[in-house]
Structures are given as structure tokens and as C-alpha cells.
Scaffold this motif. Structure first.
Motif, PDB file in Angstrom:
ATOM      1  N   GLN A  47       0.826  -1.204   0.000  1.00 16.72           N
ATOM      2  CA  GLN A  47       0.000   0.000   0.000  1.00 16.72           C
ATOM      3  C   GLN A  47       0.865   1.261   0.000  1.00 16.72           C
ATOM      4  O   GLN A  47       0.596   2.222  -0.726  1.00 16.72           O
ATOM      5  CB  GLN A  47      -0.911   0.017   1.235  1.00 16.72           C
ATOM      6  N   HIS A  48       1.907   1.243   0.825  1.00 18.18           N
ATOM      7  CA  HIS A  48       2.761   2.427   0.960  1.00 18.18           C
ATOM      8  C   HIS A  48       3.561   2.681  -0.308  1.00 18.18           C
ATOM      9  O   HIS A  48       3.587   3.818  -0.828  1.00 18.18           O
ATOM     10  CB  HIS A  48       3.713   2.231   2.146  1.00 18.18           C
ATOM     11  N   ASP A  49       4.216   1.654  -0.860  1.00 13.61           N
ATOM     12  CA  ASP A  49       5.105   1.851  -1.994  1.00 13.61           C
ATOM     13  C   ASP A  49       4.359   2.175  -3.286  1.00 13.61           C
ATOM     14  O   ASP A  49       4.881   2.907  -4.141  1.00 13.61           O
ATOM     15  CB  ASP A  49       5.975   0.605  -2.209  1.00 13.61           C
ATOM     16  N   PHE A  50       3.153   1.641  -3.443  1.00  7.96           N
ATOM     17  CA  PHE A  50       2.409   1.847  -4.683  1.00  7.96           C
ATOM     18  C   PHE A  50       1.205   2.771  -4.499  1.00  7.96           C
ATOM     19  O   PHE A  50       0.400   2.913  -5.423  1.00  7.96           O
ATOM     20  CB  PHE A  50       1.965   0.501  -5.257  1.00  7.96           C
ATOM     21  N   ASP A  51       1.095   3.379  -3.304  1.00  9.15           N
ATOM     22  CA  ASP A  51       0.013   4.330  -3.024  1.00  9.15           C
ATOM     23  C   ASP A  51      -1.336   3.723  -3.430  1.00  9.15           C
ATOM     24  O   ASP A  51      -2.119   4.305  -4.187  1.00  9.15           O
ATOM     25  CB  ASP A  51       0.250   5.644  -3.778  1.00  9.15           C
ATOM     26  N   ALA A  52      -1.621   2.532  -2.903  1.00  6.50           N
ATOM     27  CA  ALA A  52      -2.783   1.750  -3.327  1.00  6.50           C
ATOM     28  C   ALA A  52      -3.793   1.627  -2.191  1.00  6.50           C
ATOM     29  O   ALA A  52      -3.467   1.787  -1.009  1.00  6.50           O
ATOM     30  CB  ALA A  52      -2.348   0.359  -3.774  1.00  6.50           C
ATOM     31  N   THR A  53      -5.054   1.342  -2.544  1.00  3.66           N
ATOM     32  CA  THR A  53      -6.090   1.103  -1.545  1.00  3.66           C
ATOM     33  C   THR A  53      -6.002  -0.340  -1.063  1.00  3.66           C
ATOM     34  O   THR A  53      -5.361  -1.199  -1.679  1.00  3.66           O
ATOM     35  CB  THR A  53      -7.487   1.338  -2.134  1.00  3.66           C
ATOM     36  N   ARG A  54      -6.661  -0.608   0.057  1.00  2.00           N
ATOM     37  CA  ARG A  54      -6.658  -1.958   0.608  1.00  2.00           C
ATOM     38  C   ARG A  54      -7.368  -2.931  -0.323  1.00  2.00           C
ATOM     39  O   ARG A  54      -6.968  -4.085  -0.455  1.00  2.00           O
ATOM     40  CB  ARG A  54      -7.311  -1.958   1.992  1.00  2.00           C
ATOM     41  N   GLY A  55      -8.409  -2.471  -0.980  1.00  2.00           N
ATOM     42  CA  GLY A  55      -9.126  -3.342  -1.907  1.00  2.00           C
ATOM     43  C   GLY A  55      -8.275  -3.735  -3.096  1.00  2.00           C
ATOM     44  O   GLY A  55      -8.269  -4.900  -3.509  1.00  2.00           O
ATOM     45  N   SER A  56      -7.540  -2.780  -3.675  1.00  2.00           N
ATOM     46  CA  SER A  56      -6.718  -3.089  -4.848  1.00  2.00           C
ATOM     47  C   SER A  56      -5.554  -4.005  -4.497  1.00  2.00           C
ATOM     48  O   SER A  56      -5.181  -4.889  -5.283  1.00  2.00           O
ATOM     49  CB  SER A  56      -6.208  -1.804  -5.498  1.00  2.00           C
ATOM     50  N   VAL A  57      -4.964  -3.837  -3.308  1.00  2.00           N
ATOM     51  CA  VAL A  57      -3.893  -4.729  -2.888  1.00  2.00           C
ATOM     52  C   VAL A  57      -4.442  -6.124  -2.598  1.00  2.00           C
ATOM     53  O   VAL A  57      -3.816  -7.141  -2.931  1.00  2.00           O
ATOM     54  CB  VAL A  57      -3.154  -4.156  -1.659  1.00  2.00           C
ATOM     55  N   SER A  58      -5.616  -6.208  -1.999  1.00  2.00           N
ATOM     56  CA  SER A  58      -6.225  -7.508  -1.708  1.00  2.00           C
ATOM     57  C   SER A  58      -6.482  -8.307  -2.980  1.00  2.00           C
ATOM     58  O   SER A  58      -6.496  -9.545  -2.962  1.00  2.00           O
ATOM     59  CB  SER A  58      -7.552  -7.315  -0.964  1.00  2.00           C
ATOM     60  N   LEU A  59      -6.669  -7.602  -4.088  1.00  2.00           N
ATOM     61  CA  LEU A  59      -6.945  -8.277  -5.347  1.00  2.00           C
ATOM     62  C   LEU A  59      -5.755  -9.118  -5.808  1.00  2.00           C
ATOM     63  O   LEU A  59      -5.933 -10.097  -6.541  1.00  2.00           O
ATOM     64  CB  LEU A  59      -7.304  -7.239  -6.414  1.00  2.00           C
ATOM     65  N   VAL A  60      -4.539  -8.787  -5.364  1.00  2.00           N
ATOM     66  CA  VAL A  60      -3.370  -9.601  -5.699  1.00  2.00           C
ATOM     67  C   VAL A  60      -3.565 -11.017  -5.175  1.00  2.00           C
ATOM     68  O   VAL A  60      -3.389 -12.014  -5.899  1.00  2.00           O
ATOM     69  CB  VAL A  60      -2.087  -8.984  -5.114  1.00  2.00           C
TER      70      VAL A  60
END
Length: 431
Positions: A47-60
Motif C-alpha cells: 500500500q505504501h510503496d504503490f500508493d494503493a487502496t486496501r481493496g486493490s492490494v487484496s486483489l493480488v
């Protein structure tokens, strides 16, 4: 002067080779799912390195899970035809490549591709063939052996997230992925070389039982095998059981598939969101990661002990009890905010989850026989793939909208209760 007996008549080694196949299955599940379930420890850094939301990271995680359960539909039949060992070794090497590529990713999209394709296809290539093979080596102790093999998931969940939590401060999340890749090659691919498709290929019987007297006699005076016989024995020798077509049209398979689908909508939510949930309630990340280890402890206990209990009490009602237990545990999570309460939830959820995963392949073997066991397990796991794709990512996006996990947790518990109702219809059938 008496001549020594031929090697086929020599006393068998005390260690039944089936237990080495179980050890290989343990290594596959330890590496594959240990690496996958350590993903929660990477969420904050990604989340920190790619400035991403929790939902978008969870999609991984969701994409990888969809592939490693869904690909079993392909790897299972391939294992029945070509042999499980080569599929398992290839799968572990793909897992290592995906982890290494994820460690070098420069965008979240590259993480999707590297982790999703590498880990997803890698675990999918190895898991179902390894678990299907274990079922052929045992009859009386099938539940125990299956539970022991998949207890690698529990031990991996216990070991890998805390290991990653230690590695990230030392070498960053990229370096941690490279370490996991090395483990996948050495432990996963190395141990997969022990897999063999059936006891008959080694002149053995399931559970290590003695061969029939006629077979032993034939071993003293072997006759040239016809070409048709040689072709038949090139594949796993357990050819009894349902065809894939007949199994798919049967009510037991439909019930198992529907129960697996609904259960899996909530099954994987804790593996992605329990650590962020704990951090939201003021628990530091290094301590919160221990909750994943607690799921691993409970899961290991469930796989190791509940499989053997189910062998004596019945695997159908035991599987029903596991689904009910997961639903109740999820309700405990809803009311938990302290570390101790979350620890109780993690242990209970892990216990019932571990029992569920241990019993499912054994119940498929009970219902349909070994003729197409890997293929049927692979097809059944496509139900889990769809749930895994939707559940964790939907929970993440629901959190982004509401800043609360209440709705995802309640929905997860409700889905498991629905799975109980569906599976109860199967449990009322006769043998």
C-alpha cells in the motif's frame, strides 16, 4: 546350495513409502500456501510503496487464489495421465519464479502479473496432483494421511508470516520475496521428487498391507507382460470408481461443489484481512502477524487430529461440523477487538479450517473412488477458486467504502451457514 530369494520376495522396509509421499505433499502445501498466506504481512508495504487502496492490494491475493484453485481442474487430469511428480516439481518452480518476479516488480500491475500468475499457476500445478496421489496410498488411514499432508498449510501459515515480518525490516519486502523464492526451489521442488503415483508401482498395497499371495507367487516366477498390461500399469493402478462425467452429474458432487463455493466466499477473508483488522484496533504489525501464526497452529491441529477422528466417526458428518465451526468462529471475530480475543478466534478458525481442508479430498475418494481422483479434486476446487477471487477483494473494497469489516465478516459467517445447509443434504444420504 540354497539360492537367495529374488529381490521382490525380500522383506519390505519398515517405513511404508506412502509416508514419504505424505511428506512430499506436506512440503508442497507448506511452501505453496505458506508463501500465499504470508501475503497479509506484505499489505502495508505494498500500500505504501504503490500508493494503493486496501481493496486493490487484496486483489493480488484474490487473483492468485483463483488461479491456484481453478488451475487444479487442468493439473488434476494431467496428473492422472502423466504422473503427479512432474506436475508438482513444475508447480514449485513456477511458484519460485513468481515470487522472485514479484520482488522485482515496479508497479502494482506487475505484482498482479508476477504473483498472480507465478504463485497462482505454480500452486495450482502442484497442490491437486500431490493431494490426489496421497489418497491412493491409503484406505483405512486415508483421513489421517490426508490431514498430515495438508497440515503443511497450517505449519506454513504458522512459520511463513512471522518469517516475512522479520525479513521485511531487514531486507525490505522485495528481499523477503526472494527468500521465499529460494525456499520454494529447495524445499518445494526438492521434496516433490519423492512423489509416486500409486503403491502398486512399487509392488506395494495401500496402507502397507501385504500383497495377495498370488501376486507374491507371480513375483517369484515373473512372466513377460503383454503390451496392453504394460500400458495400463504405466498409469496409477487404482482404476476403480466413477468416471468424471458420472461424478459431475451426481447429487453428492453437486452438493460438495455448492457447499465449497459458498463456504469459500468467507473462508479466505481472515487470511488477507485479519492482520489489517488488528492494526485498525491498535495492535502493532509485528504482533498482529502472530495471529496468522495462531491460525496456523489451529490449522495444524485440525489437520493432524481431526482427520484421524473422522476416520472413526465418519468423514461426512465431520466435514459438516467443520463448516459449522468456521461459521461460529467468524461470529467470534465480529465481536473481537483485543489481541486475546482475536487470538481465540484465530485458533478456533484455524482448527475448523484445517479439518475442512484435510477431509475434503478424502471424502471425494470415498464417494467416487480413485479412478479420476486428481481430476475430480481439481474440478471441485474450482468452486473454491471463485470464492477466493470474490471474497477477500470484496471485503477489501467494502472496508474502503465503510471503514469497517462488520459487513464482510457477517457475510462470511452467513455463507458458511448456507454451506452447512447444502452439505447436510449429502450427509442424510446412505453410504
Amino acid at each position: 546350495m540354497p539360492q537367495p530369494l529374488p529381490s521382490a520376495a525380500q522383506p519390505q522396509a519398515r517405513l511404508y513409502y506412502g509416508w514419504l509421499v505424505v511428506a512430499a505433499g506436506f512440503a508442497v502445501t507448506f511452501v505453496g500456501f505458506g508463501c500465499a498466506y504470508s501475503f497479509s504481512a506484505f499489505i502495508e508495504a505494498l500500500q505504501h510503496d504503490f500508493d494503493a487502496t486496501r481493496g486493490s492490494v487484496s486483489l493480488v491475493f484474490a487473483l492468485a487464489g483463483f488461479l491456484y484453485f481453478g488451475f487444479g481442474m487442468i493439473s488434476g487430469p494431467l496428473a492422472d495421465r502423466w504422473g503427479a511428480r512432474r506436475l508438482a516439481v513444475l508447480g514449485m518452480l513456477l511458484t519460485a519464479a513468481g515470487l522472485a518476479a514479484a520482488g522485482m516488480a515496479q508497479s502494482l500491475t506487475q505484482v498482479y502479473l508476477a504473483y498472480g500468475l507465478g504463485v497462482g499457476l505454480g500452486v495450482g500445478c502442484a497442490y491437486v496432483p500431490a493431494m490426489g496421489t496421497v489418497q491412493r496410498w491409503f484406505v483405512r488411514r486415508r483421513g489421517f494421511a490426508s490431514g498430515l499432508a495438508v497440515s503443511g498449510i497450517g505449519v506454513g501459515t504458522l512459520v511463513m508470516p512471522p518469517l516475512v515480518s522479520l525479513l521485511i525490516p531487514l531486507m525490505g519486502w522485495r528481499g523477503a520475496y526472494l527468500v521465499l523464492a529460494a525456499i520454494a526451489v529447495v524445499v518445494g521442488a526438492g521434496m516433490s521428487l519423492l512423489i509416486e503415483d500409486s503403491p502398486q508401482q512399487r509392488g506395494l498395497q495401500p496402507d502397507g498391507d501385504a500383497a495377495p499371495e498370488s501376486a507374491a507367487s507371480d513375483a517369484h516366477f515373473p512372466q513377460p507382460a503383454p503390451a496392453a498390461h504394460r500400458a495400463a500399469t504405466a498409469r496409477p493402478a487404482d482404476a476403480t470408481g466413477a468416471t468424471i462425467r458420472d461424478a459431475l452429474r451426481s447429487r453428492p458432487f453437486i452438493a460438495l461443489y455448492a457447499a465449497g463455493l459458498f463456504s469459500s466466499f468467507g473462508l479466505f477473508v481472515p487470511f488477507v484481512h485479519l492482520v489489517p483488522y488488528a492494526q485498525d484496533h491498535g495492535i502493532a504489525q509485528p504482533v498482529a502477524v502472530l495471529l496468522m501464526g495462531a491460525i496456523g497452529v489451529g490449522s495444524t491441529a485440525g489437520r493432524f487430529f481431526l482427520g484421524g477422528v473422522a476416520d472413526r466417526l465418519g468423514r461426512r458428518p465431520a466435514l459438516l461440523a467443520m463448516l459449522m465451526g468456521m461459521a461460529l468462529a467468524l461470529l467470534i471475530w465480529l465481536a473481537s477487538t483485543s489481541m486475546w480475543a482475536l487470538l481465540i478466534f484465530a485458533l478456533l478458525f484455524g482448527l475448523f479450517y484445517g479439518g475442512y481442508v484435510a477431509l475434503l479430498p478424502a471424502l471425494v475418494m470415498d464417494e467416487f473412488g480413485g479412478r479420476n481422483i486428481s481430476g475430480l479434486i481439481g474440478i471441485l476446487y474450482t468452486s473454491v477458486a471463485f470464492g477466493n477471487l470474490i471474497g477477500p477483494s470484496a471485503a477489501g473494497y467494502a472496508y474502503d467504502l465503510t471503514h469497517s469489516y462488520a459487513v464482510p465478516i457477517l457475510a462470511s459467517a452467513a455463507c458458511n451457514l448456507l454451506a452447512v445447509l447444502i452439505l447436510a443434504r449429502l450427509s442424510r444420504r446412505g453410504p
